[in-house]
Design an enzyme around this catalytic site. Structure first.
Site, mmCIF file in Angstrom:
data_model
loop_
_atom_site.group_PDB
_atom_site.id
_atom_site.type_symbol
_atom_site.label_atom_id
_atom_site.label_comp_id
_atom_site.label_asym_id
_atom_site.label_seq_id
_atom_site.Cartn_x
_atom_site.Cartn_y
_atom_site.Cartn_z
ATOM 1 N N CYS A 1 11.057 4.726 4.880
ATOM 2 C CA CYS A 1 10.917 3.367 5.417
ATOM 3 C C CYS A 1 12.209 2.582 5.256
ATOM 4 C CB CYS A 1 9.770 2.657 4.718
ATOM 5 S SG CYS A 1 10.013 2.524 2.942
ATOM 6 N N GLU B 1 11.052 1.308 15.075
ATOM 7 C CA GLU B 1 11.192 2.273 13.981
ATOM 8 C C GLU B 1 10.956 3.682 14.537
ATOM 9 O OE1 GLU B 1 8.036 2.558 10.987
ATOM 10 O OE2 GLU B 1 9.595 2.541 9.453
ATOM 11 N N GLU C 1 3.055 -2.565 2.225
ATOM 12 C CA GLU C 1 4.449 -2.101 2.366
ATOM 13 C C GLU C 1 4.497 -1.371 3.696
ATOM 14 O OE1 GLU C 1 5.728 0.082 -1.085
ATOM 15 O OE2 GLU C 1 5.609 -1.690 -2.341
ATOM 16 N N LYS D 1 -6.863 7.189 -0.934
ATOM 17 C CA LYS D 1 -7.010 7.965 0.307
ATOM 18 C C LYS D 1 -5.609 8.434 0.689
ATOM 19 C CE LYS D 1 -6.815 8.072 4.400
ATOM 20 N NZ LYS D 1 -5.909 9.032 5.087
HETATM 21 P P1 NAD Z 1 0.091 5.329 9.028
HETATM 22 O O1 NAD Z 1 -0.026 3.857 9.028
HETATM 23 O O2 NAD Z 1 -0.206 6.063 10.271
HETATM 24 O O3 NAD Z 1 -0.853 5.972 7.927
HETATM 25 C C1 NAD Z 1 -0.797 5.587 6.583
HETATM 26 C C2 NAD Z 1 -2.143 5.802 5.949
HETATM 27 O O4 NAD Z 1 -3.078 4.908 6.542
HETATM 28 C C3 NAD Z 1 -2.710 7.195 6.125
HETATM 29 O O5 NAD Z 1 -3.343 7.574 4.933
HETATM 30 C C4 NAD Z 1 -3.729 7.011 7.240
HETATM 31 O O6 NAD Z 1 -4.786 7.932 7.211
HETATM 32 C C5 NAD Z 1 -4.236 5.612 6.933
HETATM 33 N N1 NAD Z 1 -4.829 4.923 8.076
HETATM 34 C C6 NAD Z 1 -4.502 5.022 9.379
HETATM 35 N N2 NAD Z 1 -5.290 4.218 10.126
HETATM 36 C C7 NAD Z 1 -6.126 3.582 9.271
HETATM 37 C C8 NAD Z 1 -7.172 2.631 9.421
HETATM 38 N N3 NAD Z 1 -7.523 2.165 10.618
HETATM 39 N N4 NAD Z 1 -7.811 2.193 8.319
HETATM 40 C C9 NAD Z 1 -7.466 2.643 7.098
HETATM 41 N N5 NAD Z 1 -6.504 3.567 6.894
HETATM 42 C C10 NAD Z 1 -5.829 4.023 7.964
HETATM 43 O O7 NAD Z 1 1.565 5.635 8.524
HETATM 44 P P2 NAD Z 1 2.269 7.045 8.385
HETATM 45 O O8 NAD Z 1 2.598 7.534 9.749
HETATM 46 O O9 NAD Z 1 1.465 7.905 7.472
HETATM 47 O O10 NAD Z 1 3.613 6.637 7.599
HETATM 48 C C11 NAD Z 1 4.767 6.217 8.216
HETATM 49 C C12 NAD Z 1 4.866 4.702 8.175
HETATM 50 O O11 NAD Z 1 4.791 4.239 6.846
HETATM 51 C C13 NAD Z 1 6.194 4.197 8.698
HETATM 52 O O12 NAD Z 1 5.984 3.067 9.495
HETATM 53 C C14 NAD Z 1 6.938 3.813 7.436
HETATM 54 O O13 NAD Z 1 7.948 2.850 7.604
HETATM 55 C C15 NAD Z 1 5.830 3.308 6.592
HETATM 56 N N6 NAD Z 1 6.229 3.328 5.169
HETATM 57 C C16 NAD Z 1 6.544 2.136 4.563
HETATM 58 C C17 NAD Z 1 6.965 2.123 3.232
HETATM 59 C C18 NAD Z 1 7.355 0.833 2.525
HETATM 60 O O14 NAD Z 1 7.514 0.867 1.306
HETATM 61 N N7 NAD Z 1 7.519 -0.266 3.206
HETATM 62 C C19 NAD Z 1 7.034 3.314 2.526
HETATM 63 C C20 NAD Z 1 6.735 4.513 3.190
HETATM 64 C C21 NAD Z 1 6.316 4.501 4.520
HETATM 65 O O1 6OD Z 2 10.993 3.238 -4.438
HETATM 66 C C1 6OD Z 2 9.893 2.740 -4.222
HETATM 67 O O2 6OD Z 2 9.234 2.164 -5.112
HETATM 68 C C2 6OD Z 2 9.307 2.819 -2.868
HETATM 69 N N1 6OD Z 2 8.125 2.201 -2.694
HETATM 70 C C3 6OD Z 2 9.952 3.494 -1.889
HETATM 71 C C4 6OD Z 2 9.500 3.565 -0.557
HETATM 72 C C5 6OD Z 2 10.153 4.334 0.327
HETATM 73 C C6 6OD Z 2 9.731 4.426 1.688
HETATM 74 O O3 6OD Z 2 9.747 5.398 2.396
#
Ligand code: NAD
Ligand code: 6OD
Length: 481
Positions: free
Chosen positions: A287, A385, A253, A177
Site C-alpha cells: 500500500c 492504485e 487502512e 477473517k
Molecule cells: P480487498 O479490499 O479486496 O480485501 C481485503 C479483505 O476484505 C479481504 O479479506 C476480503 O475478503 C475482505 N472483503 C472484501 N469485500 C468485503 C465485504 N464486502 N465485507 C467484508 N469484507 C470484505 O483488498 P485486497 O485486494 O485484499 O488488498 C489490496 C488492497 O489493500 C489495496 O488497495 C492496498 O492498498 C490495501 N492495503 C492497505 C494497507 C494500508 O495499511 N493502508 C495495507 C495493505 C493493503
Molecule cells: O508497517 C505497518 O505497520 C503496516 N501496516 C504496513 C502496511 C503496508 C501495506 O502494504
C-alpha cells in the site's frame, strides 16, 4: 510439488470445517498448482465465532491481569520466531513473494508486533485530574469487546498480527477473517495461539470471502463491537455502510497512490536503491509503494537511466530461489488487472522497461518490473492504485508545482521526499497531504508512530498509543470529596 496444507476455521479453540462442508481451493500463484483447500465460512461460522469471543470476554481472559496478558502475548511472539521458517514457507507459497522477504521481513515483524505490544502495555496508563481538594477525576480503560479483523493478501501475517496484538493487549477478544487468497499463515498462527496458552474463544479465525460471505457477515454481526479493516478503499466504503447498522467502531487502512518526490540535490545512489525497493519489492503489492515518481528536471534523464539500468538487473522468478528479487503476483485476476493498466500506458505513454511476462517462465502470474514515462498527469495510470510492479516517472520543475501535483490525488497514505536541504524537507513534508512522510528513506518503521492515511487512504491511525485508544473504551470517573 508434493505439498498440501488445508485451512480449517479456528473457533473456540477447535479447528473445524464449515457446517455445510463448503470449501474452496487455494492456488500457489508462482506455479498455479493447488496448495490445498480452505473451509468457506458463512453466517453460521461467523455467529459461532462471535458467540465464542463474547463468552471468552466474561471467562478467565476477562480476569487476566495486565501482567498475565503481557506474558501470553510475548509467548505468541516467541513461538512465531521458533517456527519462523515454517511461517515464511507458507507465506511465500500463498503470496508468491520471495522466501527471503517472508523470512527476513514479514515473519520477524509479525513476531515483533506481539513483542512490541507486550512491552508497550507496561507503560499504558490513563488520565487523572484534580481541580481542587474537593473533586478528582480519573479514567479507566476497558476492552471494546469483540473485535473483527479483516485483512488483505499482500502482507498476510504482518497485517493480521499488527491488529491482533494490540487488540489482545487491551483485553479484547477477536474474530479474524484472513484474505481468501492467503489463508495459510493465519491457520498456523491459530496453532501458535493454542500452544501459547491463550484461553479458548479469545482468538477465532474464520476463512471465507468478502461479499455475501464471512467478511460481510462479520461486519454485519450485531455483537461485533469494532472492525479493524485493511484493504481497498472501495471495500472500506462497503464495510462502513454495513457496520453503520450496529454503529461499530471502525479503523480503516486503505489504498494509496504514493508520490516519491526527488529533488535534484538528493543523493542519487540512495535514491536509486531505495526507489527500486519502494516500487518493486513485494512485487509492488504494498500500500505504501511509491508509484508516482516525480523527478526534478535537472536530474530527470540521469535518474531515469540509472533507475532503468537497476530495474533490468532485478531477478524475477521462483520465490524459493535465493537470487529472486521479485516473485509472482497474487492471482490471475490481479495480473490481468495490472496488465490492463499497461495497455493504457502503451496507448497514453511509453513503457521503457518491463511490461511483459518474463521470458522462460511458463507457469505462474509473473510480470516484469515496469517503468512508464510520458504520461499525462490525469491518466488513470497516474491517478489509480495499480498495486503491482509498475512505476510512472514524471518530471517537475518547482517545489510549489510538485507539492500541488503530489496532492492532486484522492489518496493520502504516504509520500517520500528526497533532498539534502533540511529546510526544504520540513517545508515540503508539512504541505504533503498524507498520513506518513518519509524523508530520504522509505518504510522505516517505529511501531510507536501514528500509522494510517488521510482522504481515501483511511480513517484513524494505528500504532503505539493510537492502537491502545482504538482497542480500548475509556470511562471517566469523577469523585466529589
Ligand atoms: P480487498 O479490499 O479486496 O480485501 C481485503 C479483505 O476484505 C479481504 O479479506 C476480503 O475478503 C475482505 N472483503 C472484501 N469485500 C468485503 C465485504 N464486502 N465485507 C467484508 N469484507 C470484505 O483488498 P485486497 O485486494 O485484499 O488488498 C489490496 C488492497 O489493500 C489495496 O488497495 C492496498 O492498498 C490495501 N492495503 C492497505 C494497507 C494500508 O495499511 N493502508 C495495507 C495493505 C493493503
Ligand atoms: O508497517 C505497518 O505497520 C503496516 N501496516 C504496513 C502496511 C503496508 C501495506 O502494504
Amino acid at each position: 510439488m508434493d505439498f498440501t496444507f488445508h485451512c480449517r476455521h479456528f473457533i473456540n479453540g477447535q479447528f473445524i470445517e464449515s457446517g455445510d462442508g463448503k470449501r474452496f481451493v487455494n492456488i500457489n500463484p508462482a506455479t498455479e498448482e493447488e496448495l490445498g483447500w480452505v473451509a468457506e465460512g458463512g453466517k453460521e461460522e461467523i455467529d459461532r465465532a462471535v458467540q465464542a469471543a463474547k463468552r471468552a470476554l466474561k471467562g478467565e481472559w476477562g480476569k487476566y491481569s495486565v501482567r498475565d496478558r503481557i506474558a501470553v502475548i510475548r509467548r505468541i511472539g516467541d513461538l512465531i520466531l521458533e517456527r519462523k521458517e515454517e511461517f515464511a514457507r507458507l507465506e511465500s507459497l500463498d503470496t508468491g513473494k520471495p522466501y527471503s522477504l517472508s523470512l527476513n521481513l514479514d515473519i520477524p515483524r509479525a513476531a515483533y508486533n506481539f513483542h512490541f505490544f507486550a512491552d508497550y502495555l507496561h507503560s499504558v496508563g490513563t488520565e487523572s485530574y484534580q481541580m481542587d481538594s474537593s473533586q478528582f477525576h480519573y479514567a479507566i480503560r476497558r476492552p471494546v469487546g469483540v473485535v473483527g479483523l479483516i485483512n488483505p493478501w499482500n502482507l498476510p501475517l504482518l497485517l493480521l498480527t499488527w491488529k491482533m496484538a494490540p487488540a489482545l493487549a487491551m483485553g479484547n477478544t477477536v474474530v479474524a477473517k484472513p484474505a481468501e487468497l492467503t489463508p495459510m499463515t493465519a491457520t498456523l498462527l491459530a496453532e501458535v495461539i493454542k500452544d501459547a496458552g491463550v484461553p479458548d474463544g479469545v482468538v477465532n479465525i474464520v476463512h471465507g470471502f468478502g461479499p455475501d460471505s464471512a467478511g460481510q457477515f462479520l461486519t454485519e454481526h450485531p455483537d461485533v463491537n469494532a472492525i479493524s479493516f485493511t484493504g481497498e478503499t472501495h471495500t472500506g466504503k462497503t464495510i462502513m455502510a454495513a457496520a453503520a447498522k450496529s454503529l461499530k467502531r471502525l479503523s480503516f487502512e486503505l489504498g494509496g497512490k504514493n508520490p516519491n518526490i526527488i529533488f535534484s540535490d538528493a543523493d542519487l545512489d540512495d535514491v536509486i536503491e531505495t526507489t527500486i525497493k519502494s516500487s518493486f519489492s513485494n512485487q509492488g503489492e504494498v500500500c505504501l509503494a511509491g508509484s508516482r515518481i516525480y523527478v526534478q528536471r535537472p536530474i530527470y534523464n540521469q535518474f531515469l537511466e540509472r533507475f532503468v539500468e537497476r530495474t533490468k538487473q532485478l531477478v524475477v522468478g521462483d520465490p524459493f530461489d535465493p537470487k529472486t528479487d521479485v516473485g509472482a503476483l497474487i492471482s490471475k485476476e490481479h495480473l490481468e488487472r495490472v496488465s490492463g493498466y499497461l495497455d493504457i500506458a502503451r496507448r497514453e505513454g511509453r513503457i521503457i522497461v518491463g511490461g511483459e511476462r518474463p521470458q522462460g517462465i511458463k507457469k505462474g502470474y509473473y510480470l516484469e518490473p515496469t517503468i512508464i514515462v510520458d504520461l499525462d498527469e490525469q491518466c488513470r495510470v497516474v491517478k489509480e492504485e495499480i498495486f503491482g510492479p509498475v512505476a510512472a516517472v514524471l518530471p517537475f520543475d518547482t517545489e510549489e508545482e510538485v507539492i500541488a501535483r503530489a496532492n492532486d490525488s484522492d489518496y493520502g497514505l504516504s509520500a517520500t521526499i528526497w533532498t539534502s536541504n533540511l529546510k526544504r524537507a520540513h517545508r515540503v513534508a508539512h504541505q504533503i497531504e498524507s498520513g506518513i512522510v518519509w524523508v530520504n528513506t522509505w518504510f522505516l518503521r517505529d511501531l510507536r508512530t501514528p500509522f494510517g492515511g488521510m482522504k481515501h487512504s483511511g480513517i484513524g491511525r494505528e500504532g503505539g498509543a493510537h492502537s491502545v485508544d482504538f482497542y480500548s473504551e475509556l470511562t471517566n470517573i469523577t469523585i466529589k470529596l
